[in-house]
Design an enzyme around this catalytic site. Structure first.
Site, short mmCIF file in Angstrom:
data_model
loop_
_atom_site.label_atom_id
_atom_site.label_comp_id
_atom_site.label_asym_id
_atom_site.label_seq_id
_atom_site.Cartn_x
_atom_site.Cartn_y
_atom_site.Cartn_z
N ARG A 42 -1.58 -8.15 13.48
CA ARG A 42 -2.02 -7.01 12.72
C ARG A 42 -2.89 -7.66 11.41
O ARG A 42 -3.91 -7.30 11.14
CB ARG A 42 -1.20 -6.38 12.04
N LYS A 70 0.86 -1.20 0.07
CA LYS A 70 0.07 0.05 -0.01
C LYS A 70 0.92 1.34 0.14
O LYS A 70 0.62 2.21 -1.06
CB LYS A 70 -0.98 0.02 1.18
P1 AMP Z 1 0.03 0.97 9.54
O1 AMP Z 1 1.59 1.62 9.01
O2 AMP Z 1 -1.20 1.58 8.47
O3 AMP Z 1 0.22 -0.36 9.15
O4 AMP Z 1 -0.03 1.63 10.97
C1 AMP Z 1 0.69 1.12 11.94
C2 AMP Z 1 -0.06 1.27 13.08
O5 AMP Z 1 -0.53 2.74 13.52
C3 AMP Z 1 -1.23 0.43 13.38
O6 AMP Z 1 -0.78 -0.99 13.57
C4 AMP Z 1 -1.96 0.98 14.49
O7 AMP Z 1 -1.63 0.52 15.54
C5 AMP Z 1 -1.87 2.37 14.02
N1 AMP Z 1 -2.94 3.06 13.05
C6 AMP Z 1 -2.54 3.28 11.78
N2 AMP Z 1 -3.73 3.78 11.25
C7 AMP Z 1 -4.74 3.50 12.24
C8 AMP Z 1 -6.18 3.55 11.98
N3 AMP Z 1 -6.91 4.09 10.96
N4 AMP Z 1 -6.97 3.43 13.38
C9 AMP Z 1 -6.39 2.88 14.18
N5 AMP Z 1 -5.04 2.47 14.28
C10 AMP Z 1 -4.22 3.12 13.48
#
Ligand code: AMP
Length: 193
Positions: free
Chosen positions: A144, A13
């Protein structure tokens, strides 16, 4: 264009989001990046969310929604944006709907990169190694993935019902995936014309 990019963690992504944003001259907004930046800079927000990110859980909706609301109020989003990592929960979907309707705008598409789960786990482990991302331990990755399947996959079903979902095969070389994504988005624009 106002876009969301969806896909399991590690579906590529982030990379595709940057490329779409560059081509369409819209900001790519990643809530995960915003949280990581705040953690690195040891801001108040960073201190609040640090343990949540390292456990692989979700930051509470009220915190996440406020951050996106502030970001979408910035002037560089006037001609569109690409959201990466948001929305992830039904509450966030609803909040985004409200933010957009308040601005008399709406989403153009929700792009979903589809991948094979085994490949995703391999990609994430590799990335964690390459980037030294301490939040990407194997346990966190699995957590995750579970959260993604349980809570986020239903979002793609909902956007499909709304006729907004555009699925693109995320397997293969990064450049090939980019080509597929750009073609799918170009086709959308042509349909609208
Ligand atoms: P990502 O880089 O998008 O995988 O996000 C890393 C971490 O940030 C996730 O595992 C969550 O802990 C937090 N996070 C990111 N976006 C969100 C969201 N929309 N809602 C809740 N937690 C988020």
């Amino acid at each position: 264009m106002r876009l969301i990019i969806l896909g399991a963690p590690g579906a590529g992504k982030g990379t595709q989001a940057e490329r779409i944003a560059a081509r369409r001259q819209i900001p790519a907004i990643s809530t995960g990046d915003i949280f990581r930046k705040n953690i690195a800079e040891e801001t108040e927000l960073g201190q609040r969310v640090k343990s949540i990110l390292s456990s692989g859980g979700y930051v509470p909706d009220e915190v996440t929604i406020e951050i996106v609301r502030d970001r979408l109020a910035e002037s560089d989003t006037a001609n569109g944006f690409l959201l990466d990592g948001f929305p992830r929960t039904p509450g966030q979907v609803e909040a985004l709907d409200e933010m957009l309707s308040d601005q008399d705008t709406s989403l153009d598409a929700v792009l979903e990169l589809t991948v094979d789960t085994d490949e995703v786990v391999q990609r994430l482990l590799q990335r964690a190694q390459d980037q030294g991302r301490e939040d990407d331990t194997e346990e966190v990755i699995r957590e995750r993935m579970n959260i993604y399947v349980e809570e986020t996959a239903p979002l793609s079903r909902m956007y499909r019902h709304r006729g907004l979902l555009v699925e693109v095969d995320g397997m293969g070389e990064v450049d090939e995936v980019t080509e597929r994504v750009q073609t799918a988005l170009d086709n959308l624009e042509d349909d609208d014309a």
